[in-house]
Design a protein around this motif. Structure first.
Motif, PDB file in Angstrom:
ATOM      1  N   ASP A   1      51.638  94.113  43.629  1.00 60.65           N
ATOM      2  CA  ASP A   1      52.009  92.648  43.568  1.00 60.65           C
ATOM      3  C   ASP A   1      52.410  92.434  42.281  1.00 60.65           C
ATOM      4  N   PRO A   2      53.566  91.686  41.687  1.00 58.18           N
ATOM      5  CA  PRO A   2      53.832  91.057  40.342  1.00 58.18           C
ATOM      6  C   PRO A   2      53.152  89.978  40.239  1.00 58.18           C
TER       7      PRO A   2
ATOM      8  N   SER B   1      58.482  84.812  41.191  1.00 54.24           N
ATOM      9  CA  SER B   1      58.277  86.133  40.579  1.00 54.24           C
ATOM     10  C   SER B   1      59.474  86.554  39.599  1.00 54.24           C
ATOM     11  N   ARG B   2      59.178  87.216  38.619  1.00 55.95           N
ATOM     12  CA  ARG B   2      60.273  87.374  37.762  1.00 55.95           C
ATOM     13  C   ARG B   2      60.738  89.110  37.994  1.00 55.95           C
ATOM     14  N   ILE B   3      60.163  89.561  39.141  1.00 56.72           N
ATOM     15  CA  ILE B   3      60.538  90.773  39.506  1.00 56.72           C
ATOM     16  C   ILE B   3      61.133  90.659  40.846  1.00 56.72           C
ATOM     17  N   GLU B   4      62.719  90.828  40.733  1.00 62.32           N
ATOM     18  CA  GLU B   4      63.080  90.314  42.125  1.00 62.32           C
ATOM     19  C   GLU B   4      63.233  91.408  43.178  1.00 62.32           C
TER      20      GLU B   4
ATOM     21  N   PRO C   1      51.195  93.605  35.819  1.00 64.78           N
ATOM     22  CA  PRO C   1      52.062  92.827  35.036  1.00 64.78           C
ATOM     23  C   PRO C   1      53.305  93.204  34.889  1.00 64.78           C
ATOM     24  N   ASP C   2      54.055  92.153  34.575  1.00 64.52           N
ATOM     25  CA  ASP C   2      55.465  92.122  34.645  1.00 64.52           C
ATOM     26  C   ASP C   2      56.119  93.156  33.506  1.00 64.52           C
ATOM     27  N   ALA C   3      55.696  93.002  32.291  1.00 64.55           N
ATOM     28  CA  ALA C   3      55.660  93.961  31.267  1.00 64.55           C
ATOM     29  C   ALA C   3      55.557  95.549  31.609  1.00 64.55           C
ATOM     30  N   ALA C   4      54.648  95.857  32.405  1.00 63.51           N
ATOM     31  CA  ALA C   4      54.245  97.167  32.902  1.00 63.51           C
ATOM     32  C   ALA C   4      55.294  97.581  34.090  1.00 63.51           C
ATOM     33  N   SER C   5      55.712  96.630  34.867  1.00 64.48           N
ATOM     34  CA  SER C   5      56.811  97.139  35.571  1.00 64.48           C
ATOM     35  C   SER C   5      58.083  97.134  34.957  1.00 64.48           C
ATOM     36  N   VAL C   6      58.552  96.426  33.766  1.00 63.79           N
ATOM     37  CA  VAL C   6      59.573  97.022  33.241  1.00 63.79           C
ATOM     38  C   VAL C   6      59.627  98.198  32.409  1.00 63.79           C
ATOM     39  N   ALA C   7      58.452  98.292  31.572  1.00 62.93           N
ATOM     40  CA  ALA C   7      58.170  99.447  31.095  1.00 62.93           C
ATOM     41  C   ALA C   7      58.345 100.742  32.115  1.00 62.93           C
TER      42      ALA C   7
ATOM     43  N   THR D   1      63.700 110.816  33.973  1.00 68.67           N
ATOM     44  CA  THR D   1      64.460 111.567  35.116  1.00 68.67           C
ATOM     45  C   THR D   1      66.120 111.315  34.915  1.00 68.67           C
ATOM     46  N   GLY D   2      66.423 110.189  34.279  1.00 69.67           N
ATOM     47  CA  GLY D   2      67.901 109.757  34.186  1.00 69.67           C
ATOM     48  C   GLY D   2      68.163 108.835  35.273  1.00 69.67           C
ATOM     49  N   ARG D   3      67.441 108.344  35.849  1.00 69.30           N
ATOM     50  CA  ARG D   3      67.779 107.350  37.038  1.00 69.30           C
ATOM     51  C   ARG D   3      67.158 106.185  36.526  1.00 69.30           C
ATOM     52  N   ARG D   4      68.059 105.022  36.634  1.00 64.51           N
ATOM     53  CA  ARG D   4      67.747 103.623  36.417  1.00 64.51           C
ATOM     54  C   ARG D   4      67.467 102.966  37.733  1.00 64.51           C
ATOM     55  N   ALA D   5      66.556 102.119  37.815  1.00 67.16           N
ATOM     56  CA  ALA D   5      66.100 101.352  38.961  1.00 67.16           C
ATOM     57  C   ALA D   5      65.654 100.046  38.734  1.00 67.16           C
ATOM     58  N   GLY D   6      65.512  99.100  39.541  1.00 67.18           N
ATOM     59  CA  GLY D   6      65.264  97.761  39.555  1.00 67.18           C
ATOM     60  C   GLY D   6      63.688  97.489  39.286  1.00 67.18           C
ATOM     61  N   GLY D   7      63.455  96.316  39.089  1.00 70.57           N
ATOM     62  CA  GLY D   7      61.876  95.972  38.728  1.00 70.57           C
ATOM     63  C   GLY D   7      61.050  96.216  39.430  1.00 70.57           C
ATOM     64  N   SER D   8      61.392  96.055  40.818  1.00 68.82           N
ATOM     65  CA  SER D   8      60.411  96.385  41.875  1.00 68.82           C
ATOM     66  C   SER D   8      59.784  97.759  41.880  1.00 68.82           C
ATOM     67  N   THR D   9      60.961  98.836  41.699  1.00 69.22           N
ATOM     68  CA  THR D   9      60.289 100.111  41.562  1.00 69.22           C
ATOM     69  C   THR D   9      59.421 100.394  40.449  1.00 69.22           C
TER      70      THR D   9
END
Length: 362
Positions: A222-223, A245-248, A271-277, A286-294
């Motif tokens: 949970d964010p 939440s800032r994590i969409e 923490p939101d900073a951990a999600s973005v990091a 891996t070369g794959r970009r994902a969203g914040g929830s990932t």
């Protein structure tokens, strides 16, 4: 006395055709990939991300939207020509706009004003309209008002997510995960880690695990600014927060009706900073970009891997790649946006780089 509802009789053929179109979409769609995230072989732990970004509308919510439309059609709630309204932080609305266009129905998404521009553009691409509200806690109430005013149907993912999906099987996400793991060295994962937005995904997986009598445990991450964690810890289904939440896609200011706390084995606040990091490091490795929830999922998953490694326990851990990072280039991948939000990801990025060397993540 006897009476027949002319609206039901006249609309039955349309409903039959609508259900057939939604089912045909499912038949055309291949399953999503289960990706391996490489870990050192000597750890004895396998990590997988189920890549839900490969659905036609690009996210995990495609499954939910399909189920919600079928549920509403078969309940007689969605009818020809009437608008469909949904409260959403973006991805569910994108997917529902896709299905509404397929059925020739007007669609309106009620969303926080902070929703990414990329998601708004996708909703509009599929023919939907966007109704933005300044206060994220009011999206449900505003959706109800809008549906009542227009004579439409409020889809209400937060109430019906756990009801619309058949948790016993029928190609749900849990059945798919276990089928794809069947030939792996650890076919029954020790943990599955997911976030909670509606609560529907955790409800489906948790019920399926119990129904199939599997030993897998379920962790919900949970964010910040979300009510689920505190509600679960304090056994308080009425817990609320005052910020969105800032994590969409995950995190809610209230504990939603589809969230089933009794089937969750563990919860973790991230923490939101951990999600973005975490999504930055995922792209780096891996070369794959994902969203914040990932990223929220991945941080929690790697903490569990770290604990297993410290205890000398082998096994597999599974989480979800919920959607692609192209929807967030102006937010999570924009250093300027992070600065305006006061989000410093540097310490978490370093912790993650250290993890892939040492196997330890505090």
């Amino acid at each position: 006395m006897d009476r027949t509802d002319p609206a039901c009789e006249n609309g039955r053929d349309w409903v039959h055709d609508a259900v057939a179109k939604v089912e045909a979409d499912a038949n055309r769609s291949a399953d999503t990939h289960l990706l391996v995230v490489p870990l050192p072989g000597e750890w004895g732990i396998d990590l997988y991300l189920k890549d839900e970004s490969t659905h036609p509308t690009g996210s995990l919510k495609h499954r939910l939207a399909r189920s919600l439309f079928l549920y509403a059609l078969c309940n007689g709630w969605v009818r020809e020509g009437r608008p469909v309204v949904e409260a959403s932080s973006g991805s569910t609305a994108v997917s529902e706009a896709y299905f509404a266009r397929m059925l020739g129905l007007p669609f309106v998404a009620v969303m926080p004003a902070s929703t990414s521009r990329e998601k708004i553009a996708l909703i509009e691409f599929y023919g939907g309209g966007c109704h933005l509200v300044a206060d994220p806690t009011q999206v449900v109430a505003e959706s109800r008002r809008l549906a009542a005013r227009t004579g439409g149907h409020f889809m209400d993912q937060f109430t019906y997510a756990a009801q619309a999906t058949d948790w016993r099987g029928n190609n749900n996400i849990a059945e798919s995960i276990y089928g794809q793991l069947a030939r792996e060295r650890h076919p029954v994962p020790s943990w599955i880690v997911v976030g909670a937005g509606t609560g529907g995904t955790s409800a489906t997986i948790g019920r399926y695990v119990r129904y199939r009598r599997l030993r897998t445990r379920l962790c919900v991450v949970d964010p910040e600014n979300s009510a689920f964690f505190d509600g679960w810890v304090n056994q308080d289904p009425d817990r609320t927060t005052t910020h969105g939440s800032r994590i969409e896609g995950i995190g809610r200011p209230r504990v939603e009706p589809s969230f089933l706390p009794d089937i969750v084995d563990r919860m973790m606040r991230v923490p939101d900073a951990a999600s973005v990091a975490a999504i930055r490091i995922l792209a780096e490795r891996t070369g794959r970009r994902a969203g914040g929830s990932t990223g929220t999922n991945l941080w929690g998953t790697l903490r569990i891997v770290s604990e297993m490694r410290a205890a000398g326990i082998g096994g597999s851990v599974v989480s979800l790649l919920c959607d692609g990072g192209e929807r967030y280039m102006n937010t999570y991948y924009d250093d300027g946006w992070l600065a305006t939000q006061g989000i410093d990801i540097a310490p978490y990025e370093q912790a993650l780089r250290d993890f892939f060397v040492t196997g330890m993540l505090a």
